[in-house]
Write a protein that holds these residues in place. Sequence first.
Motif, PDB file in Angstrom:
ATOM      1  N   ASN A 118       0.783  -1.099  -0.032  1.00 53.50           N
ATOM      2  CA  ASN A 118      -0.014  -0.223   0.101  1.00 53.50           C
ATOM      3  C   ASN A 118       0.732   1.372  -0.025  1.00 53.50           C
ATOM      4  OD1 ASN A 118      -2.556  -1.242   0.385  1.00 53.50           O
ATOM      5  ND2 ASN A 118      -1.751  -2.108   2.316  1.00 53.50           N
ATOM      6  N   SER A 119       2.081   1.255   0.193  1.00 49.76           N
ATOM      7  CA  SER A 119       2.979   2.289   0.314  1.00 49.76           C
ATOM      8  C   SER A 119       4.343   2.045  -0.032  1.00 49.76           C
ATOM      9  CB  SER A 119       2.752   3.008   1.536  1.00 49.76           C
ATOM     10  OG  SER A 119       3.518   2.267   2.702  1.00 49.76           O
ATOM     11  N   GLY A 120       5.118   3.063  -0.458  1.00 48.42           N
ATOM     12  CA  GLY A 120       6.409   3.023  -0.483  1.00 48.42           C
ATOM     13  C   GLY A 120       7.402   2.418   0.696  1.00 48.42           C
ATOM     14  N   HIS A 148      13.759   6.189   2.398  1.00 46.87           N
ATOM     15  CA  HIS A 148      13.132   4.903   2.075  1.00 46.87           C
ATOM     16  C   HIS A 148      12.039   4.593   3.046  1.00 46.87           C
ATOM     17  CE1 HIS A 148      16.837   4.013  -0.083  1.00 46.87           C
ATOM     18  NE2 HIS A 148      17.623   4.081   0.929  1.00 46.87           N
ATOM     19  N   GLY A 149      11.229   5.763   3.109  1.00 46.49           N
ATOM     20  CA  GLY A 149      10.131   5.787   3.878  1.00 46.49           C
ATOM     21  C   GLY A 149      10.112   5.641   5.378  1.00 46.49           C
ATOM     22  N   HIS A 150       9.305   5.629   6.197  1.00 44.10           N
ATOM     23  CA  HIS A 150       9.262   5.923   7.494  1.00 44.10           C
ATOM     24  C   HIS A 150       9.317   4.696   8.609  1.00 44.10           C
ATOM     25  CE1 HIS A 150       5.149   5.053   8.761  1.00 44.10           C
ATOM     26  NE2 HIS A 150       5.022   5.698   7.594  1.00 44.10           N
ATOM     27  N   VAL A 206      19.479   1.711  -2.022  1.00 47.23           N
ATOM     28  CA  VAL A 206      19.813   2.849  -2.465  1.00 47.23           C
ATOM     29  C   VAL A 206      18.896   3.300  -3.389  1.00 47.23           C
ATOM     30  CG1 VAL A 206      21.194   2.024  -4.579  1.00 47.23           C
ATOM     31  CG2 VAL A 206      21.834   4.390  -3.610  1.00 47.23           C
ATOM     32  N   GLU A 207      18.601   4.745  -3.292  1.00 44.36           N
ATOM     33  CA  GLU A 207      17.935   5.420  -4.354  1.00 44.36           C
ATOM     34  C   GLU A 207      18.693   5.576  -5.984  1.00 44.36           C
ATOM     35  OE1 GLU A 207      15.240   9.215  -3.619  1.00 44.36           O
ATOM     36  OE2 GLU A 207      16.276   8.828  -1.536  1.00 44.36           O
ATOM     37  N   PRO A 208      18.705   4.939  -6.595  1.00 42.85           N
ATOM     38  CA  PRO A 208      19.656   5.031  -7.958  1.00 42.85           C
ATOM     39  C   PRO A 208      19.985   6.337  -8.308  1.00 42.85           C
ATOM     40  CG  PRO A 208      17.700   3.781  -8.564  1.00 42.85           C
ATOM     41  CD  PRO A 208      17.538   3.913  -6.907  1.00 42.85           C
ATOM     42  N   GLY A 211      16.597  11.383  -4.787  1.00 41.69           N
ATOM     43  CA  GLY A 211      15.679  12.529  -5.083  1.00 41.69           C
ATOM     44  C   GLY A 211      15.064  13.037  -3.699  1.00 41.69           C
ATOM     45  N   ASN A 212      15.422  12.564  -2.615  1.00 42.34           N
ATOM     46  CA  ASN A 212      14.803  13.020  -1.337  1.00 42.34           C
ATOM     47  C   ASN A 212      15.845  13.848  -0.671  1.00 42.34           C
ATOM     48  OD1 ASN A 212      12.110  11.821  -0.840  1.00 42.34           O
ATOM     49  ND2 ASN A 212      13.200  10.097  -1.476  1.00 42.34           N
ATOM     50  N   MET A 213      16.937  14.210  -1.357  1.00 43.12           N
ATOM     51  CA  MET A 213      18.083  15.304  -0.972  1.00 43.12           C
ATOM     52  C   MET A 213      18.017  16.502  -2.085  1.00 43.12           C
ATOM     53  SD  MET A 213      21.697  13.464  -0.725  1.00 43.12           S
ATOM     54  CE  MET A 213      21.861  11.924  -1.294  1.00 43.12           C
ATOM     55  N   PHE A 239      17.422  -1.544  -5.265  1.00 40.79           N
ATOM     56  CA  PHE A 239      17.078  -0.384  -5.788  1.00 40.79           C
ATOM     57  C   PHE A 239      15.633   0.197  -5.289  1.00 40.79           C
ATOM     58  CE2 PHE A 239      19.775   0.020 -10.047  1.00 40.79           C
ATOM     59  CZ  PHE A 239      20.880   0.082  -9.034  1.00 40.79           C
ATOM     60  N   ASP A 240      15.741   1.209  -4.533  1.00 41.64           N
ATOM     61  CA  ASP A 240      14.400   1.824  -3.977  1.00 41.64           C
ATOM     62  C   ASP A 240      13.938   2.807  -5.231  1.00 41.64           C
ATOM     63  OD1 ASP A 240      12.404   3.270  -3.286  1.00 41.64           O
ATOM     64  OD2 ASP A 240      13.300   3.848  -1.377  1.00 41.64           O
ATOM     65  N   GLU A 241      13.188   2.548  -6.212  1.00 42.18           N
ATOM     66  CA  GLU A 241      12.779   3.064  -7.379  1.00 42.18           C
ATOM     67  C   GLU A 241      11.472   3.552  -7.215  1.00 42.18           C
ATOM     68  OE1 GLU A 241      14.419   3.089 -10.909  1.00 42.18           O
ATOM     69  OE2 GLU A 241      15.345   1.056 -10.982  1.00 42.18           O
ATOM     70  N   VAL A 242      11.069   3.618  -5.858  1.00 46.59           N
ATOM     71  CA  VAL A 242       9.732   4.350  -5.330  1.00 46.59           C
ATOM     72  C   VAL A 242       9.576   5.738  -6.202  1.00 46.59           C
ATOM     73  CG1 VAL A 242       8.293   5.475  -3.838  1.00 46.59           C
ATOM     74  CG2 VAL A 242       9.353   3.231  -3.662  1.00 46.59           C
ATOM     75  N   MET A 243      10.723   6.450  -6.163  1.00 44.76           N
ATOM     76  CA  MET A 243      10.352   7.841  -7.046  1.00 44.76           C
ATOM     77  C   MET A 243      11.047   7.908  -8.382  1.00 44.76           C
ATOM     78  SD  MET A 243      12.254  11.595  -5.897  1.00 44.76           S
ATOM     79  CE  MET A 243      11.456  11.614  -4.414  1.00 44.76           C
ATOM     80  N   THR A 244      11.842   6.894  -8.898  1.00 43.90           N
ATOM     81  CA  THR A 244      12.472   6.866 -10.349  1.00 43.90           C
ATOM     82  C   THR A 244      11.899   5.972 -10.928  1.00 43.90           C
ATOM     83  OG1 THR A 244      14.017   5.210  -9.507  1.00 43.90           O
ATOM     84  CG2 THR A 244      14.753   7.461  -9.499  1.00 43.90           C
TER      85      THR A 244
HETATM   86  C1  LIG Z   1       8.213   8.477  -1.423  1.00 43.56           C
HETATM   87  C2  LIG Z   1       9.359   7.463  -1.330  1.00 43.56           C
HETATM   88  C3  LIG Z   1       9.291   6.426  -0.254  1.00 43.56           C
HETATM   89  C4  LIG Z   1       8.119   6.214   0.524  1.00 43.56           C
HETATM   90  O1  LIG Z   1       6.930   6.064  -0.128  1.00 43.56           O
HETATM   91  P1  LIG Z   1       5.507   6.096   0.740  1.00 43.56           P
HETATM   92  O2  LIG Z   1       4.472   5.733  -0.397  1.00 43.56           O
HETATM   93  O3  LIG Z   1       5.449   7.554   1.040  1.00 43.56           O
HETATM   94  O4  LIG Z   1       5.370   5.344   1.776  1.00 43.56           O
HETATM   95  C5  LIG Z   1      10.265   5.442  -0.502  1.00 43.56           C
HETATM   96  N1  LIG Z   1      11.232   5.741  -0.925  1.00 43.56           N
HETATM   97  C6  LIG Z   1      11.500   6.693  -1.842  1.00 43.56           C
HETATM   98  C7  LIG Z   1      12.737   6.427  -2.646  1.00 43.56           C
HETATM   99  C8  LIG Z   1      10.609   7.719  -2.074  1.00 43.56           C
HETATM  100  O5  LIG Z   1      10.607   8.708  -2.886  1.00 43.56           O
END
Ligand SMILES: *Cc1c(COP(=O)(O)O)cnc(C)c1O
Length: 429
Positions: A118-120, A148-150, A206-208, A211-213, A239-244
């Motif tokens: 349901n969420s990143g 990488h989320g909370h 890693v965020e490849p 984007g979060n800084m 790879f945390d590609e939640v954004m990319t």
């Molecule tokens: C937004 C983000 C998350 C967290 O996703 P949520 O859906 O807000 O929990 C994790 N990793 C990266 C790289 C993000 O940009």
Amino acid sequence: MAAEPRSQSTVFYERAVNVMPGGVNSPVRAFKAVGGSPPFIASGSGPRLTTVDGDDLIDFISSWGALILGHAEPEIVAAVEEAARRGTSFGVPTVQEVEIAELVSDMVPSIEVMRLVNSGTEATASAVRVARAATGRPGIVKFEGCYHGHADPFLVKAGSGAATLGEPDSPGVPVATVGDTHICRFNDLETVARALEENEIAAVIVEPVAGNMGVVPPEEGFLPGLRTMCDESGALLIFDEVMTGFRVARGGAQERYQVIPDLTCLGKVISGGTPSAAYGGRADLMRWVAPDGPVYQAGTLAGNPLAVAAGLATLRHLHENPEIYDVLEIMGAGMEEALQASLDTNGVKGCVQRVGAMLTVFFGPGRVGSWDEASTVDRETFAAFFSAAYQEGVLLPPSPFEALFLMKAHAGVIDQATEALVAAIESVA
Ligand SMILES: *Cc1c(COP(=O)(O)O)cnc(C)c1O
């Protein structure tokens, strides 16, 4: 800045703070970094938002990157409407869940098997659980400035030295919970080598493209270096590609940089703007997940029909119209060039960094390669830039450490928006 005194937004915000922490459901929405109070949104259409006060804004928050087509895109709205009519949730499989997993696997071939969440935040926490189970090791490596989320193990502020053991970033996170989180410096392979050598590391996450800084591209050799080091040490590469994902290329950063991770986390674009995300990767790893394997991970609303409808419609559109990425690239390059030129000609110190449809204007540093450089930004100048842009009718992410997200729908307004941002830079010079 944003809302005028006694505007409708201000009235709603006063009510909101009584019943919600900071008046919001996610901290950055409170607009603390830019002062004032947030505008309340009545509706969106294409590249624009309309506030409850009737202000019309060109939006570059783009739901923090979750939207890549535009607001209220007819195709997405229709898909969600149709799904809603069939029922909002069953908790029993639907065909569309199979279709989206197959399509993701097509677009991001390293994802052989995946699970919707349901969420990143859930995606990263779950991927790390799989990595720890599959390797039998406790440690994870994360980079300073990457988000990488909370979930508890990721809420670590980096120490000053490289590869130091982190202190929790938030009260409520026990020191023991982050005791296996090792912090390295983005774009600095030496710190990673040390962390891998000195600890039992299950995974490097890693965020490849960070984007979060603000947008920090990987330097040449960084991602391939991580791949090699992980292979040599037996750690997995996540790879945390939640954004990319589906943003910097159709197949995400792994396609753009041609480095293939073991596990990938997706969110934002895959959700089509609904609460949805995913993690996946090598089949042998994903088979650890219940009920194929012993790693427990579940979700009452995971793969929710409305969310899958929105995500599937978005991904199909991207899959069938890959030229969108050329359009995003051209728009982004034009904006990058114009804003950098404006900084230079107006004598404003700073730099514009961009990868594909993600762009950040850093006021102060001449180049940002890692968090220690990002953290030197001039926050006051950013706040002034934000307010000036707002006056010009452009809504930017209200933080100096975020990216502007381009959407397909920006095509019709990109010149107007760029001119407005150039004027905003001139006003802070
Ligand atoms: C937004 C983000 C998350 C967290 O996703 P949520 O859906 O807000 O929990 C994790 N990793 C990266 C790289 C993000 O940009």
